[in-house]
Design a protein around this motif. Structure first.
Motif, mmCIF file in Angstrom:
data_model
loop_
_atom_site.group_PDB
_atom_site.id
_atom_site.type_symbol
_atom_site.label_atom_id
_atom_site.label_comp_id
_atom_site.label_asym_id
_atom_site.label_seq_id
_atom_site.Cartn_x
_atom_site.Cartn_y
_atom_site.Cartn_z
ATOM 1 N N GLU A 330 -4.123 5.237 -11.856
ATOM 2 C CA GLU A 330 -2.629 4.798 -11.616
ATOM 3 C C GLU A 330 -2.634 4.563 -10.086
ATOM 4 N N LEU A 331 -3.345 5.450 -9.100
ATOM 5 C CA LEU A 331 -3.301 4.991 -7.767
ATOM 6 C C LEU A 331 -3.869 3.614 -7.533
ATOM 7 N N ARG A 332 -5.157 3.580 -8.059
ATOM 8 C CA ARG A 332 -5.949 2.696 -7.712
ATOM 9 C C ARG A 332 -5.277 1.065 -8.263
ATOM 10 N N ILE A 333 -4.695 1.348 -9.308
ATOM 11 C CA ILE A 333 -4.054 0.292 -9.674
ATOM 12 C C ILE A 333 -3.081 -0.342 -9.053
ATOM 13 N N LYS A 334 -2.153 0.689 -8.660
ATOM 14 C CA LYS A 334 -0.816 0.417 -7.618
ATOM 15 C C LYS A 334 -1.513 -0.305 -6.082
ATOM 16 N N ILE A 335 -2.359 0.543 -5.739
ATOM 17 C CA ILE A 335 -2.859 -0.030 -4.390
ATOM 18 C C ILE A 335 -3.308 -1.679 -4.581
ATOM 19 N N ALA A 336 -4.165 -1.729 -5.528
ATOM 20 C CA ALA A 336 -4.739 -3.014 -5.621
ATOM 21 C C ALA A 336 -3.746 -4.091 -6.162
ATOM 22 N N GLY A 337 -2.803 -3.569 -6.861
ATOM 23 C CA GLY A 337 -1.690 -4.551 -7.334
ATOM 24 C C GLY A 337 -0.912 -5.116 -6.029
ATOM 25 N N ASN A 338 -0.589 -3.987 -5.112
ATOM 26 C CA ASN A 338 0.172 -4.181 -4.023
ATOM 27 C C ASN A 338 -0.389 -5.299 -2.899
ATOM 28 N N GLY A 339 -1.705 -4.798 -2.996
ATOM 29 C CA GLY A 339 -2.691 -5.629 -1.978
ATOM 30 C C GLY A 339 -2.611 -7.016 -2.342
ATOM 31 N N ASN A 340 -2.978 -7.339 -3.683
ATOM 32 C CA ASN A 340 -3.238 -8.699 -4.329
ATOM 33 C C ASN A 340 -1.804 -9.354 -4.056
ATOM 34 N N LYS A 341 -0.611 -8.724 -4.048
ATOM 35 C CA LYS A 341 0.735 -9.327 -3.892
ATOM 36 C C LYS A 341 0.960 -9.805 -2.463
ATOM 37 N N PHE A 342 0.633 -8.666 -1.406
ATOM 38 C CA PHE A 342 0.876 -8.851 -0.146
ATOM 39 C C PHE A 342 0.000 -9.697 0.390
ATOM 40 N N ILE A 343 -1.200 -9.890 -0.042
ATOM 41 C CA ILE A 343 -1.993 -10.984 0.711
ATOM 42 C C ILE A 343 -1.839 -12.474 0.335
ATOM 43 N N LYS A 344 -1.088 -12.633 -0.576
ATOM 44 C CA LYS A 344 -0.666 -13.910 -0.992
ATOM 45 C C LYS A 344 0.406 -14.498 0.028
ATOM 46 N N THR A 345 0.796 -13.561 0.863
ATOM 47 C CA THR A 345 1.897 -14.042 2.039
ATOM 48 C C THR A 345 0.875 -14.858 3.301
ATOM 49 N N PHE A 346 -0.317 -14.609 3.016
ATOM 50 C CA PHE A 346 -1.004 -14.965 4.199
ATOM 51 C C PHE A 346 -1.610 -16.624 3.548
ATOM 52 N N THR A 347 -0.870 -17.471 3.871
ATOM 53 C CA THR A 347 -1.124 -18.836 3.380
ATOM 54 C C THR A 347 -1.637 -19.778 4.396
ATOM 55 N N TRP A 348 -2.731 -20.739 3.965
ATOM 56 C CA TRP A 348 -3.176 -21.687 5.023
ATOM 57 C C TRP A 348 -2.026 -22.608 5.551
#
Length: 361
Positions: A330-348
């Motif tokens: 549960e923790l792994r999936i939450k952390i990975a999902g949050n990271g995946n969503k957040f990193i999408k704000t770093f656009t070229w």
């Protein structure tokens, strides 16, 4: 036509994060109808203090590398054919006159020293793109801080670097890096991954502290016997690597994506990072990140939100975080999902538009 010239500190025959970022900007400026130049050269700042033999040896070394195409301007990167590549032993006023109408961009501390000496380019067209605090290879903190005082506009990629420039009594614009969401992608659902599959970058730079990552993973292995580590990097396979490690040297795009999509947890233990591209790339591919708390990683790795972070050099704390992610789906999936969503704000697009607006002010 507007013109921009990036001054690079040497050959690029292997993938390097700093070059990768410069090449991304170069491509985008070329697509925006700028004339783009990449200057590669064999800088020797202290050449006057060296004996004649060393100066001659270094010069012929430059000729050798140029003849063997070791300055091949992005063989590992899809660099636009519109871009002009120039090979110089040293920059000077004579060699730089043809670029006097350019926005001139120093991309490393050595190139900042070189650009600062150029008189044919006005200070208002000089820029210093700072991607790390480059006190290495014999360079002192004082040497780096002194470069931050040069009369050129500074652009940094992370808040901690902005603080370093301000410490030197100057100012800087903050433009975080973008990520290539076409090159990397999430293909294997996060919840479907084997939690004991872990990956890490292998690098010979001591600042990456691969020894600390591996020490932490030894601790994890004792508690989780099924642990398997996939390691990738540009050096040859390390000697005496345990049998529960796999290693990929210079993986291609498909292999790199497969590694990060087959992995549940990405581990990094650097004591200092300019930004930490591999952390962001692993987030794009759906890895949960366990890493150290340094200035570069902290741009993306927010503890208990987008990653689990631990103090630099604390291998026991890093091991505990890896174990948490492996044992708690549960923790792994939450952390990975949050990271995946957040990193999408770093656009070229965002990074390029900010960089371009600073040049054109």
């Amino acid at each position: 036509m507007k013109e921009i010239t990036f001054i690079l500190p040497g050959k690029d025959d292997k993938p390097v994060g700093g070059y990768k970022i410069v090449y991304e900007y170069a491509n985008r400026f070329a697509n925006a109808d700028y004339k783009v130049n990449l200057i590669y050269h064999h800088i020797e700042l202290d050449y006057k203090d060296r004996n004649l033999f060393l100066r001659v040896k270094r010069y012929f070394g430059f000729l050798y590398h140029r003849a063997r195409h070791h300055y091949n301007a992005g063989e590992w990167f899809n660099l636009s054919s519109k871009i002009n590549k120039v090979y110089l032993y040293r920059t000077n006023n004579r060699g730089m006159k043809k670029f006097r109408n350019s926005y001139a961009i120093a991309t490393a501390v050595q190139t900042a020293y070189e650009l600062n000496k150029i008189k044919c380019i006005p200070d208002e067209r000089k820029f210093y793109f700072i991607q790390d605090f480059e006190a290495w290879n014999g360079k002192t903190d004082e040497y780096v801080y002194n470069s931050y005082k040069f009369p050129m506009t500074k652009i940094v990629i992370a808040p901690w670097l902005k603080e370093r420039v301000e410490k030197a009594g100057n100012t800087a614009y903050l433009v975080p890096n973008g990520f290539d969401f076409e090159y990397f992608g999430l293909k294997t659902p996060i919840e479907n991954r084997k939690p004991y599959e872990v990956t890490m970058l292998y690098h010979l730079d001591d600042r990456k502290r691969c020894c600390d990552s591996m020490k932490a993973l030894e601790t994890v292995k004792k508690e989780i016997p099924d642990l398997h580590v996939t390691m990738f990097g540009t050096p040859d396979r390390p000697q005496n690597l345990p049998e529960w490690y796999s290693y990929y040297k210079c993986p291609d795009r498909e292999t790199h994506n497969k590694i990060l999509n087959d992995t549940a947890v990405f581990v990094a233990a650097s004591n200092l990072e300019g930004f930490g591209l591999t952390v962001g790339e692993s987030m794009i591919c759906g890895c949960a990140v366990a890493c150290t708390d340094n200035g570069g990683f902290s741009c993306m790795a927010k503890n208990n939100e987008t990653a689990l972070t631990s103090p630099v050099y604390d291998t026991e704390a890093l091991a505990k975080n890896i174990i948490k992610l492996i044992k708690n789906d549960e923790l792994r999936i939450k952390i990975a999902g949050n990271g995946n969503k957040f990193i999408k704000t770093f656009t070229w697009e965002k990074a390029f538009n900010s960089f371009k607006s600073i040049l054109e002010k």
